[in-house]
Design an enzyme around this catalytic site. Structure first.
Site, PDB file in Angstrom:
ATOM      1  N   CYS A  19       0.839  -1.203   0.000  1.00 43.45           N
ATOM      2  CA  CYS A  19       0.000   0.000   0.000  1.00 43.45           C
ATOM      3  C   CYS A  19       0.870   1.247   0.000  1.00 43.45           C
ATOM      4  O   CYS A  19       2.099   1.163   0.029  1.00 43.45           O
ATOM      5  CB  CYS A  19      -0.944   0.007   1.210  1.00 43.45           C
ATOM      6  SG  CYS A  19      -0.092   0.182   2.786  1.00 43.45           S
ATOM      7  N   CYS A  22       3.472   1.604   2.703  1.00 37.66           N
ATOM      8  CA  CYS A  22       4.727   0.880   2.450  1.00 37.66           C
ATOM      9  C   CYS A  22       5.670   1.752   1.630  1.00 37.66           C
ATOM     10  O   CYS A  22       6.884   1.791   1.879  1.00 37.66           O
ATOM     11  CB  CYS A  22       4.444  -0.423   1.707  1.00 37.66           C
ATOM     12  SG  CYS A  22       3.441  -1.610   2.606  1.00 37.66           S
ATOM     13  N   ASP A 421       8.555  25.037 -34.380  1.00 35.21           N
ATOM     14  CA  ASP A 421       9.614  25.425 -35.303  1.00 35.21           C
ATOM     15  C   ASP A 421       9.095  25.158 -36.714  1.00 35.21           C
ATOM     16  O   ASP A 421       8.348  24.205 -36.932  1.00 35.21           O
ATOM     17  CB  ASP A 421      10.866  24.601 -35.018  1.00 35.21           C
ATOM     18  CG  ASP A 421      11.936  24.832 -36.059  1.00 35.21           C
ATOM     19  OD1 ASP A 421      12.276  25.989 -36.309  1.00 35.21           O
ATOM     20  OD2 ASP A 421      12.417  23.830 -36.639  1.00 35.21           O
ATOM     21  N   ASP A 630      13.015  20.053 -33.632  1.00 36.04           N
ATOM     22  CA  ASP A 630      13.719  18.850 -34.070  1.00 36.04           C
ATOM     23  C   ASP A 630      14.610  18.262 -32.987  1.00 36.04           C
ATOM     24  O   ASP A 630      15.253  17.241 -33.198  1.00 36.04           O
ATOM     25  CB  ASP A 630      14.522  19.109 -35.344  1.00 36.04           C
ATOM     26  CG  ASP A 630      15.612  20.158 -35.143  1.00 36.04           C
ATOM     27  OD1 ASP A 630      15.921  20.488 -33.987  1.00 36.04           O
ATOM     28  OD2 ASP A 630      16.164  20.641 -36.144  1.00 36.04           O
ATOM     29  N   ASP A 634      16.873  23.143 -31.723  1.00 38.36           N
ATOM     30  CA  ASP A 634      15.874  23.807 -30.894  1.00 38.36           C
ATOM     31  C   ASP A 634      15.976  23.433 -29.421  1.00 38.36           C
ATOM     32  O   ASP A 634      15.050  23.686 -28.655  1.00 38.36           O
ATOM     33  CB  ASP A 634      14.468  23.462 -31.404  1.00 38.36           C
ATOM     34  CG  ASP A 634      14.273  23.865 -32.847  1.00 38.36           C
ATOM     35  OD1 ASP A 634      14.656  24.991 -33.193  1.00 38.36           O
ATOM     36  OD2 ASP A 634      13.753  23.056 -33.621  1.00 38.36           O
TER      37      ASP A 634
END
Length: 741
Positions: A19, A22, A421, A630, A634
């Site tokens: 859970c 834990c 772009d 790309d 960029d």
């Protein structure tokens, strides 16, 4: 283990977690290890990612910390690698529990039919005890470890609650004086244990489906490669491949590693890597990606990258990183879960005390407290977020959308502006000859043949466009002589004994060429965004050249780009194009794509280094911005955006600046990426809502006596299964904008 300078990350499998409490306990234990700066534990993948400082191997200390906290340290990825393909794996304990509980539940099922039958007390004892202390031993072990660590978890709640019900039943049977006629609760204890086991089994079965994406990616790599050596072909394990090896790939086989075709031609299915459904033609010199499926041709491949350096390995790491990461909302859930169990124990004690003081008796008080303990298990809280993230990132990867981290997934759904772009993203990035306007009396085909002959040996993009145009019209070109490139101006040489020049208008004007016949055409083409070159000839080295033709070059929009921008607009997302072109050319292309320059949807004349500043300007205006580029030129802009989406070609997928990598150059994946983000976040919110509803509504109902322990156990088990099942609905997702040819 990945190391950068003195800051490193270490991945570790953790077994035995049940859970969200834990998760919090393991994280606290790991953070106490010297040198650990951050620890993130994922319940759904049963894994931990630890960031630490120092150059010593932290593995032994981290494993010891996990073991001391009461959990089982394992190799990273063991929870995925050890998965059985059988849908009934691990069902045996559940089946035994159901068989033993059947006689205990039968009286409740027979009661509506007027049949009053109850097994003797000793039979109930014999049936319930093996379930309680045999099948339920796991709850005692894990609960004891939690107590030793001074915390609580789901196992502790189940162990305390069912033990109380069993012990109360044993006391009533043996010491209350009612003997066989006492009202016993053995069935509550046994059925709750069995239901919890059933819920955990269903949960594990569902989690196997959420990890299917990673297992499928692992399965793409073949075991054996056909190495071509001096003695012919030899089968070797793919782990032994090195760059430069030459391999034979037979029809129908998977490509063992990244490489280039050296002999042969074929069609390759790359759908599992890129989401591209159609086979791709491959010939000599073309790149192949490891894991793709060869078609009907035998090819010889030279290995360029293998093992951990391959594209497939990068993809697997990206998907694993995203699924192992923790979304910001999950950190809040973990903080709540850390104090949840102690609070529930307090509510259970208050419930018992309240009913006893109200005169309901010890029996009723204990049963009410047991129901509180059972209904309150916070397993669903721990699973709500990671299961949705695993399912969302997994299905996205199938369609070529690689999400780098959970934070990018969570932020992407809030994006209201997408900056693109232009070159290579919205456009093909490969100039084409749009128009050739010959001078009066000049044959168009002859002019194109002369231009193609001069440009035949050049690698300049405009030169390639001329050669391709001549090839499309089946025009034969001649080998030029004395070719000379004039930097920044153009090219000149000799074709068929005549001097031929092709270059910019500025250069032609310098040479005294009469350009007046082409002025009107040049202005019209430039206003449409085209780049202009002039083709000229001269009969003597010192003679003034004479213009033969005007050539207009331009880029073309990518197929499907306009549809993708329209899809974004339909979602209420604004699209902006960022370009280094002059404003006229940029606006002309924007209109072809369906963008409105008058509405500020074009940012022109932006230098590459200023794209990040343009993105920052959009963010400063209050927008949540995604940048699409790309992934190389960029990178600063991708990093400056709230979410970066890198257009990958399959050869550079691990783009660190972007949170999301789109495996193929399809702009239609941009709205698809935002869509899967929105749907995944919606699933996270739905799961958290239902998880909290189960606990917040269930605890008062149990405390006020409206839920029996059996119903509470069923509801608790159902909560875990429901949030996991809800997350798995994401596997049916399909991109809203399909790739268009």
């Amino acid at each position: 283990m990945n190391q950068t300078s003195l800051i490193s990350t270490f991945d570790l499998g953790v077994g035995g977690m049940t859970c969200a409490s834990c998760v919090a306990r393991v994280e606290r234990a790991l953070k106490k290890v010297p040198g650990v700066q951050e620890a993130s534990v994922n319940l759904a993948t049963e894994s931990a990612r630890i960031t630490f400082s120092g150059d010593a191997d932290p593995g032994p200390r981290l494993r010891r910390a996990v073991r001391d906290a009461g959990y089982a340290p394992r190799a990273a990825g063991a929870a995925i690698d050890d998965v059985s393909d059988s849908p009934w794996a691990g069902f045996a304990p559940v089946g035994i529990g159901l068989l033993l509980c059947a006689p205990l539940v039968a009286p409740m099922l027979l009661m509506p039919f007027g049949i009053a039958w109850m097994p003797p007390a000793w039979v109930q004892f014999l049936l319930a005890t093996p379930v309680q202390f045999g099948l339920g031993a796991r709850f005692y072990r894990a609960g004891w470890h939690a107590l030793k660590a001074g915390t609580g978890n789901m196992d502790l709640l189940v162990a305390i609650g069912t033990t109380a019900a069993w012990a109360l039943s044993a006391w009533l049977w043996l010491f209350s004086g009612h003997g066989e006629h006492a009202h016993l609760y053995f069935e509550s204890a046994a059925v709750v244990v069995t239901l919890v086991l059933l819920g955990k089994w269903l949960e594990a079965r569902a989690k196997r489906q959420t990890t299917a994406a990673i297992r499928a990616l692992h399965a793409l790599r073949p075991e054996v490669a056909h190495l071509i050596g001096f003695d012919g072909e030899q089968d070797i394990p793919v782990d032994e491949l090195r760059a430069g090896d030459r391999l034979a790939v037979r029809p129908g086989e998977r490509v063992p590693a990244d490489g280039r075709v050296r002999e042969g031609a074929t069609q390759v299915d790359e759908s599992m890597l890129t989401g591209e459904p159609l086979p791709v033609a491959k010939g000599v010199g073309d790149a192949l990606t490891g894991g793709s499926i060869n078609g009907d041709g035998r090819v010889v491949v030279e290995v360029t990258a293998a093992g951990s350096q391959s594209v497939l390995a990068h993809i697997i790491r990206l998907v694993e990183d995203a699924q192992a990461g923790k979304a910001p909302v999950q950190r809040l859930v973990d903080r709540v879960s850390a104090i949840f169990v102690p609070v529930v124990l307090g509510i259970a004690l208050l419930t018992a005390a309240g009913w006893w003081l109200a005169g309901a008796g010890v029996e009723t008080a204990v049963i009410r407290a047991v129901a509180v303990l059972v209904i309150a298990c916070p397993c669903a809280l721990g699973l709500a977020t990671p299961t949705a993230i695993m399912a969302g990132t997994g299905v996205a990867a199938r369609f070529g959308i690689l999400i780098k981290d959970a934070e990018a997934l969570e932020v992407a759904h809030r994006v209201d502006t997408v900056a693109f772009d232009k070159t290579g993203t919205l456009t093909l990035g490969q100039p084409r000859l749009l128009a050739l306007v010959p001078a009066t009396g000049v044959d168009e085909a002859a002019a194109l043949r002369a231009a193609a002959s001069l440009q035949g040996g050049s690698e300049h993009p405009l030169a390639r466009a001329v050669v391709n145009a001549a090839r499309e019209r089946s025009l034969a070109s001649e080998a030029p002589l004395d070719v000379r490139a004039v930097p920044g101006r153009g090219t000149e040489g000799t074709v068929d004994g005549r001097g031929v020049l092709i270059g910019s208008q500025h250069w032609m004007a310098e040479l005294g060429v009469d350009l007046e016949p082409f002025w009107a055409q040049a202005r019209a083409q430039q206003s449409a965004g085209a780049t202009i070159s002039i083709l000229a000839v001269r009969d003597a080295p010192d003679a003034t050249p004479c213009a033969l033709a005007l050539l207009a070059f331009g880029d073309e929009p990518k197929p499907g780009a306009a549809a993708a921008l329209a899809a974004l607009r339909a979602r209420g997302v604004r699209a902006v194009m960022i370009s280094g072109d002059n404003r006229g050319a940029a606006e002309a292309m924007a209109r072809r794509l369906g963008l409105d320059p008058d509405a500020g949807e074009v940012m022109a004349e932006v230098l590459p280094g200023d794209k990040a500043r343009a993105v920052g300007q959009l963010r400063n205006d209050g927008h949540v911005v995604a940048m699409v580029g790309d992934g190389v030129n960029d990178a600063p802009a991708l990093a400056a955006a709230d979410v970066g989406l890198a257009m990958g070609s399959g050869t550079d997928v691990a783009m660190h600046a972007a949170g999301v990598t789109l495996m193929r150059g399809d702009v239609g994946l941009v709205p698809a990426a935002l869509d899967i983000s929105r749907r995944t976040v919606a699933k996270i919110r739905q799961n958290l809502f239902w998880a909290f509803v189960y606990n917040v509504a269930g605890i008062p109902l149990a405390a006020f006596g409206y839920l029996s322990p059996v119903v509470a156990g069923a509801a608790m088990a159902l909560s875990s299964v429901s949030v996991t099942g809800n997350a798995l609905l994401l596997k049916r997702w399909r991109p809203p904008v399909e790739h268009q040819k």
